[in-house]
Design a protein around this motif. Structure first.
Motif, PDB file in Angstrom:
ATOM      1  N   ILE A  29      21.685  41.194  35.297  1.00  0.00           N
ATOM      2  CA  ILE A  29      22.314  42.291  36.049  1.00  0.00           C
ATOM      3  C   ILE A  29      23.670  41.876  36.622  1.00  0.00           C
ATOM      4  N   PRO A  30      23.763  40.798  37.404  1.00  0.00           N
ATOM      5  CA  PRO A  30      25.097  40.453  37.920  1.00  0.00           C
ATOM      6  C   PRO A  30      26.077  40.048  36.820  1.00  0.00           C
ATOM      7  N   LEU A  31      25.583  39.394  35.769  1.00  0.00           N
ATOM      8  CA  LEU A  31      26.484  39.056  34.660  1.00  0.00           C
ATOM      9  C   LEU A  31      27.007  40.323  33.976  1.00  0.00           C
ATOM     10  N   ALA A  32      26.165  41.336  33.853  1.00  0.00           N
ATOM     11  CA  ALA A  32      26.600  42.602  33.260  1.00  0.00           C
ATOM     12  C   ALA A  32      27.623  43.297  34.156  1.00  0.00           C
ATOM     13  N   VAL A  33      27.376  43.284  35.456  1.00  0.00           N
ATOM     14  CA  VAL A  33      28.336  43.875  36.399  1.00  0.00           C
ATOM     15  C   VAL A  33      29.686  43.181  36.251  1.00  0.00           C
ATOM     16  N   GLY A  34      29.673  41.856  36.235  1.00  0.00           N
ATOM     17  CA  GLY A  34      30.908  41.103  36.073  1.00  0.00           C
ATOM     18  C   GLY A  34      31.555  41.333  34.720  1.00  0.00           C
ATOM     19  N   GLY A  35      30.746  41.389  33.674  1.00  0.00           N
ATOM     20  CA  GLY A  35      31.276  41.596  32.335  1.00  0.00           C
ATOM     21  C   GLY A  35      31.919  42.960  32.156  1.00  0.00           C
ATOM     22  N   ILE A  36      31.271  43.990  32.655  1.00  0.00           N
ATOM     23  CA  ILE A  36      31.831  45.341  32.549  1.00  0.00           C
ATOM     24  C   ILE A  36      33.109  45.443  33.376  1.00  0.00           C
ATOM     25  N   SER A  37      33.075  44.859  34.565  1.00  0.00           N
ATOM     26  CA  SER A  37      34.270  44.847  35.407  1.00  0.00           C
ATOM     27  C   SER A  37      35.421  44.131  34.702  1.00  0.00           C
ATOM     28  N   ALA A  38      35.112  43.015  34.062  1.00  0.00           N
ATOM     29  CA  ALA A  38      36.148  42.267  33.330  1.00  0.00           C
ATOM     30  C   ALA A  38      36.707  43.094  32.173  1.00  0.00           C
ATOM     31  N   LEU A  39      35.844  43.817  31.485  1.00  0.00           N
ATOM     32  CA  LEU A  39      36.322  44.679  30.387  1.00  0.00           C
ATOM     33  C   LEU A  39      37.253  45.783  30.896  1.00  0.00           C
ATOM     34  N   LEU A  40      36.899  46.339  32.045  1.00  0.00           N
ATOM     35  CA  LEU A  40      37.706  47.426  32.595  1.00  0.00           C
ATOM     36  C   LEU A  40      39.033  46.931  33.171  1.00  0.00           C
ATOM     37  N   THR A  41      39.100  45.647  33.467  1.00  0.00           N
ATOM     38  CA  THR A  41      40.327  45.067  34.033  1.00  0.00           C
ATOM     39  C   THR A  41      40.821  43.933  33.141  1.00  0.00           C
ATOM     40  N   LYS A  42      40.758  44.136  31.840  1.00  0.00           N
ATOM     41  CA  LYS A  42      40.987  43.056  30.878  1.00  0.00           C
ATOM     42  C   LYS A  42      42.365  42.424  30.949  1.00  0.00           C
ATOM     43  N   ASP A  43      43.367  43.117  31.428  1.00  0.00           N
ATOM     44  CA  ASP A  43      44.701  42.532  31.548  1.00  0.00           C
ATOM     45  C   ASP A  43      44.970  42.022  32.960  1.00  0.00           C
ATOM     46  N   SER A  44      43.916  41.815  33.723  1.00  0.00           N
ATOM     47  CA  SER A  44      44.065  41.487  35.138  1.00  0.00           C
ATOM     48  C   SER A  44      44.774  40.163  35.393  1.00  0.00           C
ATOM     49  N   MET A  45      44.564  39.165  34.563  1.00  0.00           N
ATOM     50  CA  MET A  45      45.199  37.875  34.817  1.00  0.00           C
ATOM     51  C   MET A  45      46.699  37.936  34.584  1.00  0.00           C
ATOM     52  N   GLU A  46      47.137  38.775  33.658  1.00  0.00           N
ATOM     53  CA  GLU A  46      48.581  38.973  33.471  1.00  0.00           C
ATOM     54  C   GLU A  46      49.160  39.684  34.689  1.00  0.00           C
ATOM     55  N   THR A  47      48.426  40.682  35.177  1.00  0.00           N
ATOM     56  CA  THR A  47      48.846  41.396  36.383  1.00  0.00           C
ATOM     57  C   THR A  47      48.917  40.436  37.555  1.00  0.00           C
ATOM     58  N   PHE A  48      47.883  39.618  37.710  1.00  0.00           N
ATOM     59  CA  PHE A  48      47.817  38.662  38.816  1.00  0.00           C
ATOM     60  C   PHE A  48      48.971  37.673  38.746  1.00  0.00           C
ATOM     61  N   ALA A  49      49.256  37.167  37.561  1.00  0.00           N
ATOM     62  CA  ALA A  49      50.322  36.175  37.387  1.00  0.00           C
ATOM     63  C   ALA A  49      51.695  36.760  37.715  1.00  0.00           C
ATOM     64  N   ALA A  50      51.872  38.058  37.508  1.00  0.00           N
ATOM     65  CA  ALA A  50      53.161  38.694  37.755  1.00  0.00           C
ATOM     66  C   ALA A  50      53.407  38.992  39.238  1.00  0.00           C
ATOM     67  N   LEU A  51      52.382  38.895  40.059  1.00  0.00           N
ATOM     68  CA  LEU A  51      52.514  39.208  41.479  1.00  0.00           C
ATOM     69  C   LEU A  51      53.073  38.024  42.255  1.00  0.00           C
ATOM     70  N   ASN A  52      53.767  38.335  43.360  1.00  0.00           N
ATOM     71  CA  ASN A  52      54.111  37.285  44.313  1.00  0.00           C
ATOM     72  C   ASN A  52      52.813  36.865  44.986  1.00  0.00           C
ATOM     73  N   GLN A  53      52.526  35.573  44.981  1.00  0.00           N
ATOM     74  CA  GLN A  53      51.236  35.086  45.463  1.00  0.00           C
ATOM     75  C   GLN A  53      51.409  34.167  46.663  1.00  0.00           C
ATOM     76  N   PRO A  54      50.403  34.161  47.535  1.00  0.00           N
ATOM     77  CA  PRO A  54      50.462  33.273  48.692  1.00  0.00           C
ATOM     78  C   PRO A  54      50.203  31.820  48.278  1.00  0.00           C
ATOM     79  N   PRO A  55      50.510  30.874  49.146  1.00  0.00           N
ATOM     80  CA  PRO A  55      50.178  29.474  48.837  1.00  0.00           C
ATOM     81  C   PRO A  55      48.678  29.329  48.576  1.00  0.00           C
ATOM     82  N   LEU A  56      48.312  28.337  47.823  1.00  0.00           N
ATOM     83  CA  LEU A  56      46.917  28.020  47.458  1.00  0.00           C
ATOM     84  C   LEU A  56      46.335  28.944  46.395  1.00  0.00           C
TER      85      LEU A  56
END
Length: 171
Positions: A29-56
């Protein structure tokens, strides 16, 4: 022939038992929740990398690794609660809270990555943080091990709150 029959019996006891099905469901169940969420936000790491980010800020590849581990730990914790010998009303209440926090977790990534609602996502994350805390306490009352297994999740979401708020301020 006896060896084959004995092997099948062992296979049947391990993999076809009700407890194995419960374990599989609890972890799935939690793996499915995470997997579906990842599919729906599949370009999220590119989005994250493009943002100004705080230290750490962590590298993008770390997030799916950590989340997979956390979802596995959550699944094991829920299994320990489900199979405990505690009163059913306590088990049901704890698992109900667990389900609610999983749903809140699911929607956070959509609000943050797909909709870029950074302040709303931070407030949603506070709700998630509170639900995780309450769920962890309820799990601990039923099974100390289950409560302990939820602590890394709580810590990671606390860190995610820091990142989320930092991204809100910087973007």
């Amino acid at each position: 022939m006896k060896v084959l029959a004995a092997s099948y019996h062992i296979f049947e006891v391990i993999f076809l038992s009700l407890k194995f099905k419960q374990k599989l469901l609890c972890v799935g169940i939690p793996l499915a929740v995470g997997g579906i969420s990842a599919l729906l936000t599949k370009d999220s790491m590119e989005t994250f990398a493009a943002l100004n980010q705080p230290p750490l800020s962590s590298p993008g590849w770390l997030f799916p690794v950590v989340w997979t581990i956390l979802f596995l730990l959550m699944g094991i914790a829920s299994y320990l609660v489900l199979c405990s010998d505690q009163p059913m009303y306590a088990v049901k209440r704890a698992l109900w809270l667990y389900g609610i926090q999983l749903a809140v977790n699911f929607f956070w990534s959509i609000f943050f990555f797909n909709l870029a609602l950074y302040l709303f996502s931070f407030l949603w994350l506070i709700l998630l943080w509170i639900l995780i805390l309450i769920t962890t306490v309820q799990f601990y009352k039923i099974s100390h091990a289950a409560g302990y297994l939820m602590i890394p999740y709580f810590v990671w979401v606390s860190f995610a709150g820091y990142l989320n708020f930092g991204i809100y301020l910087l973007n």
